[in-house]
Design an enzyme around this catalytic site. Structure first.
Site, PDB file in Angstrom:
ATOM      1  N   ASP A  77       1.084   2.680   3.799  1.00 28.36           N
ATOM      2  CA  ASP A  77       0.220   3.553   3.386  1.00 28.36           C
ATOM      3  C   ASP A  77       0.992   4.911   3.204  1.00 28.36           C
ATOM      4  O   ASP A  77       0.694   5.915   3.320  1.00 28.36           O
ATOM      5  CB  ASP A  77      -0.951   4.003   4.272  1.00 28.36           C
ATOM      6  CG  ASP A  77      -2.082   5.051   3.643  1.00 28.36           C
ATOM      7  OD1 ASP A  77      -1.894   5.185   2.494  1.00 28.36           O
ATOM      8  OD2 ASP A  77      -2.976   5.389   4.313  1.00 28.36           O
ATOM      9  N   HIS A 107       1.046  -1.121  -0.080  1.00 28.92           N
ATOM     10  CA  HIS A 107       0.221   0.048   0.130  1.00 28.92           C
ATOM     11  C   HIS A 107       0.856   1.412  -0.224  1.00 28.92           C
ATOM     12  O   HIS A 107       1.224   1.640   0.938  1.00 28.92           O
ATOM     13  CB  HIS A 107      -1.026  -0.029   1.261  1.00 28.92           C
ATOM     14  CG  HIS A 107      -1.764   1.067   1.216  1.00 28.92           C
ATOM     15  ND1 HIS A 107      -3.217   0.799   1.793  1.00 28.92           N
ATOM     16  CD2 HIS A 107      -1.973   2.337   0.737  1.00 28.92           C
ATOM     17  CE1 HIS A 107      -4.070   1.753   1.648  1.00 28.92           C
ATOM     18  NE2 HIS A 107      -3.144   2.710   1.027  1.00 28.92           N
ATOM     19  N   HIS A 152       1.410   5.139  -2.176  1.00 27.53           N
ATOM     20  CA  HIS A 152       1.130   6.340  -3.050  1.00 27.53           C
ATOM     21  C   HIS A 152       2.295   6.954  -3.786  1.00 27.53           C
ATOM     22  O   HIS A 152       3.038   7.435  -3.164  1.00 27.53           O
ATOM     23  CB  HIS A 152       0.278   7.172  -2.510  1.00 27.53           C
ATOM     24  CG  HIS A 152      -0.814   6.694  -1.557  1.00 27.53           C
ATOM     25  ND1 HIS A 152      -2.262   6.600  -2.198  1.00 27.53           N
ATOM     26  CD2 HIS A 152      -1.157   6.437  -0.751  1.00 27.53           C
ATOM     27  CE1 HIS A 152      -3.082   6.174  -1.613  1.00 27.53           C
ATOM     28  NE2 HIS A 152      -2.675   6.043  -0.607  1.00 27.53           N
ATOM     29  N   LEU A 153       2.381   6.618  -5.106  1.00 25.96           N
ATOM     30  CA  LEU A 153       3.557   7.056  -5.829  1.00 25.96           C
ATOM     31  C   LEU A 153       3.354   8.401  -6.475  1.00 25.96           C
ATOM     32  O   LEU A 153       4.418   9.073  -6.946  1.00 25.96           O
ATOM     33  CB  LEU A 153       3.851   5.950  -6.940  1.00 25.96           C
ATOM     34  CG  LEU A 153       4.664   4.773  -6.126  1.00 25.96           C
ATOM     35  CD1 LEU A 153       5.258   3.851  -7.057  1.00 25.96           C
ATOM     36  CD2 LEU A 153       5.631   5.058  -5.022  1.00 25.96           C
ATOM     37  N   ARG A 154       2.085   9.048  -6.636  1.00 32.62           N
ATOM     38  CA  ARG A 154       1.736  10.352  -7.310  1.00 32.62           C
ATOM     39  C   ARG A 154       2.138  10.621  -8.625  1.00 32.62           C
ATOM     40  O   ARG A 154       1.868  11.534  -8.973  1.00 32.62           O
ATOM     41  CB  ARG A 154       2.527  11.238  -6.229  1.00 32.62           C
ATOM     42  CG  ARG A 154       2.195  11.253  -4.736  1.00 32.62           C
ATOM     43  CD  ARG A 154       0.678  11.245  -4.324  1.00 32.62           C
ATOM     44  NE  ARG A 154       0.802  11.222  -2.898  1.00 32.62           N
ATOM     45  CZ  ARG A 154      -0.382  11.262  -2.003  1.00 32.62           C
ATOM     46  NH1 ARG A 154      -1.440  10.384  -2.925  1.00 32.62           N
ATOM     47  NH2 ARG A 154      -0.433  11.122  -0.944  1.00 32.62           N
ATOM     48  N   ASN A 199      -4.782   6.432  -7.164  1.00 38.25           N
ATOM     49  CA  ASN A 199      -5.693   7.737  -6.893  1.00 38.25           C
ATOM     50  C   ASN A 199      -4.370   8.761  -7.380  1.00 38.25           C
ATOM     51  O   ASN A 199      -4.148   9.756  -6.634  1.00 38.25           O
ATOM     52  CB  ASN A 199      -5.799   7.968  -5.731  1.00 38.25           C
ATOM     53  CG  ASN A 199      -4.914   7.993  -4.507  1.00 38.25           C
ATOM     54  OD1 ASN A 199      -3.643   7.290  -4.487  1.00 38.25           O
ATOM     55  ND2 ASN A 199      -4.828   8.821  -3.344  1.00 38.25           N
ATOM     56  N   HIS A 257     -10.649   0.968   1.370  1.00 39.60           N
ATOM     57  CA  HIS A 257     -10.499   1.892   2.440  1.00 39.60           C
ATOM     58  C   HIS A 257     -11.635   1.909   2.930  1.00 39.60           C
ATOM     59  O   HIS A 257     -12.867   2.800   2.706  1.00 39.60           O
ATOM     60  CB  HIS A 257     -10.220   3.273   1.587  1.00 39.60           C
ATOM     61  CG  HIS A 257     -10.052   4.424   2.347  1.00 39.60           C
ATOM     62  ND1 HIS A 257      -8.903   5.331   2.643  1.00 39.60           N
ATOM     63  CD2 HIS A 257     -11.169   5.283   2.959  1.00 39.60           C
ATOM     64  CE1 HIS A 257      -9.390   6.200   3.319  1.00 39.60           C
ATOM     65  NE2 HIS A 257     -10.469   6.033   3.666  1.00 39.60           N
TER      66      HIS A 257
HETATM   67  O1  DOR Z   1      -3.667   9.217   4.891  1.00 44.31           O
HETATM   68  C1  DOR Z   1      -4.080   8.978   3.740  1.00 44.31           C
HETATM   69  N1  DOR Z   1      -3.509   9.692   2.537  1.00 44.31           N
HETATM   70  N2  DOR Z   1      -5.089   8.258   3.668  1.00 44.31           N
HETATM   71  C2  DOR Z   1      -5.777   8.049   2.227  1.00 44.31           C
HETATM   72  O2  DOR Z   1      -6.650   7.120   2.292  1.00 44.31           O
HETATM   73  C3  DOR Z   1      -5.244   8.635   1.223  1.00 44.31           C
HETATM   74  C4  DOR Z   1      -3.696   9.050   1.257  1.00 44.31           C
HETATM   75  C5  DOR Z   1      -3.316   9.906   0.171  1.00 44.31           C
HETATM   76  O3  DOR Z   1      -3.517   9.483  -0.920  1.00 44.31           O
HETATM   77  O4  DOR Z   1      -2.554  10.951   0.475  1.00 44.31           O
HETATM   78 ZN    ZN Z   2      -6.788   4.911   2.148  1.00 44.75          ZN
END
Ligand code: DOR
Ligand code: ZN
Length: 436
Positions: A309, A61, A63-65, A95, A180
């Site tokens: 995360d 889990h 997030h690489l943006r 996302n 989520h």
């Molecule tokens: O803390 C979080 N950051 N929770 C999420 O569900 C999304 C994530 C984000 O994309 O920054």
């Molecule tokens: Zn999340």
């Protein structure tokens, strides 16, 4: 090219190995693991007895943006952070901007990952187009393009019907639905955990029940469809209860916990820095009983995985009022030290169990290679230094973003080296590992 990792404690729970062994690598594969293997022309790398050789850690889990928010992180900077943190593979959330809801975005991410040539990157596709919760994404197309799971992470799947249909499709392709978990009506516009500290600071709170409602819904729909359901970043004790109940009933439910949820509580809202936006994440830091429940679940086997995360945000975006700051903290480069210090050195979890949480189970849940050092497996290896003294310094992180609440923390345990497909992609300069 053959290499023999000689010595060190090898912990490979999938093969029932925990002891002094050697690991023979040929090219990108593991050939053999055993005590006192002959060099047989292989290049010999001495591993000190204080180090632990593990199957590569997989962070399911992050997030690489990229595409779209490259000022926070790119696939390349995220992959660099991953290997520095001991992760040989990461699964990245959809996302981005645009959302990873079609084969073009998936292919783009995979191309960036190949270009970086560091960690393996497994894209996760969206459940719905644009993650808007209206129309299903083309799940077959996402699978074909290389996605390993689906999720609308950042938000829950909008309706039970959409989730049901998504599970039916994902199930046909052997992909889990990662959720989520959150009831948006109960969460409202809250920014912290509902409890003493949020009240004292005047912050709008969300209760653990908002998360558990999402868990209960997913468990019921998993039972209905027979498809695999995975709870992302679980934080509340009532959620863990729902997961346990589902497992007891034979439902295909699994769950992950993030390091911040087993180390910190909502007390961090008040101290050492009140309103520090680096303790704002979703789900939020919860109360002591919740944190202790996560620790218990990690210890007793009811939690399946540790996942970070990893949620990079730029300094300028975080440096605002608590209310207005985005949710999330970076996690790739702090997770292993936090886990060793708070789980292993406290006696709560033994090393083989930690390897299950960081490697075996993420590989099993996502159905990706790895999770073992068995002959024929890819030579994805994390070498851990359990007694290394580590001081976390936000400014020194490889990640493009530095939003961590752990700046300045001193921990026992760290990463010595990371190998992906037999190639050394990270060596910790604090440990003089020669010729790796
Ligand atoms: O803390 C979080 N950051 N929770 C999420 O569900 C999304 C994530 C984000 O994309 O920054
Ligand atoms: Zn999340």
């Amino acid at each position: 090219m053959k290499r023999l990792l000689k010595g060190g404690r090898v912990v490979d729970p999938a093969s029932g190995i925990d002891g002094r062994h050697d690991v023979l690598i040929d090219g990108d594969r593991i050939v053999r693991v055993g005590p006192d293997l002959p060099a047989d022309g292989a290049e010999v790398v001495e591993i000190p007895a204080s180090l632990v050789v593990c199957p590569g850690f997989i962070d399911m889990h992050v997030h690489l943006r990229e595409p779209g928010q490259e000022h926070k992180e790119t696939v390349a900077t995220g992959a660099a952070a991953a290997v520095a943190g001991g992760f040989t593979a990461v699964a990245c959330m959809p996302n981005t901007s645009p959302v990873n809801d079609n084969a073009n975005v998936t292919a783009f991410i995979l191309a960036k990952a190949a270009e970086a040539g560091l960690a393996r990157v497994y894209p996760i596709g969206a459940v719905s187009r644009g993650s808007k919760g209206e129309l299903l994404a083309d799940i077959a197309e996402l699978k074909q393009a290389g996605c390993v799971a689906i999720t609308d992470d950042g938000h829950p799947v909008a309706t039970a019907l959409l989730m049901r249909r998504a599970m039916e499709y994902a199930g046909m392709f052997g992909m889990p639905l990662i959720e989520h978990c959150e009831d948006p009506t109960l969460k409202g516009d809250a920014v912290a955990h509902e409890g003493y500290h949020a009240a004292a600071l005047g912050l709008r709170g969300m209760p653990g029940a908002a998360e558990a409602l999402g868990v209960e819904r997913g468990v019921l729909l998993s039972e209905l469809t027979g498809s695999a359901f995975h709870v992302a970043h679980m934080s509340a004790r009532v959620s863990l209860r729902a997961v346990r109940k589902g497992k007891e009933a034979g439902v295909r439910v699994t769950c992950e916990v993030a390091p911040h949820h087993f180390t910190l509580t909502d007390e961090s809202l008040a101290s050492p820095i009140p309103y520090d936006t680096n303790v704002k994440m979703n789900p939020p830091l919860r109360e002591v009983a919740d944190r202790d429940a996560m620790l218990a679940g990690l210890a007793d086997g009811s939690v399946d995985a540790i996942a970070t995360d990893h949620a990079p945000h730029h300094y300028d975006e975080k440096k605002v009022e608590f209310d207005r700051a985005p949710f999330g903290i970076v996690g790739l480069e702090t997770a292993v030290s936090l886990a060793l210090d708070r789980l292993v050195h406290t006696g709560l979890v033994r090393l083989p169990r930690l390897v299950e949480l960081l490697s075996v189970n993420p590989a099993r849940i996502l159905r990706v290679a790895g999770g073992t050092l068995a002959a024929g497996a890819p030579a994805d290896i994390t070498i851990v230094a359990p007694d290394l003294k580590v001081r976390i310094e936000a400014a020194a992180l490889r990640s493009r973003s530095k939003n961590t609440p752990f700046d300045g923390w001193e921990l026992r345990g760290g990463v010595a080296a990371t190998l992906v497909g037999g190639r050394t992609v990270f060596v910790n300069p604090a440990i003089g590992l020669k010729r790796l």
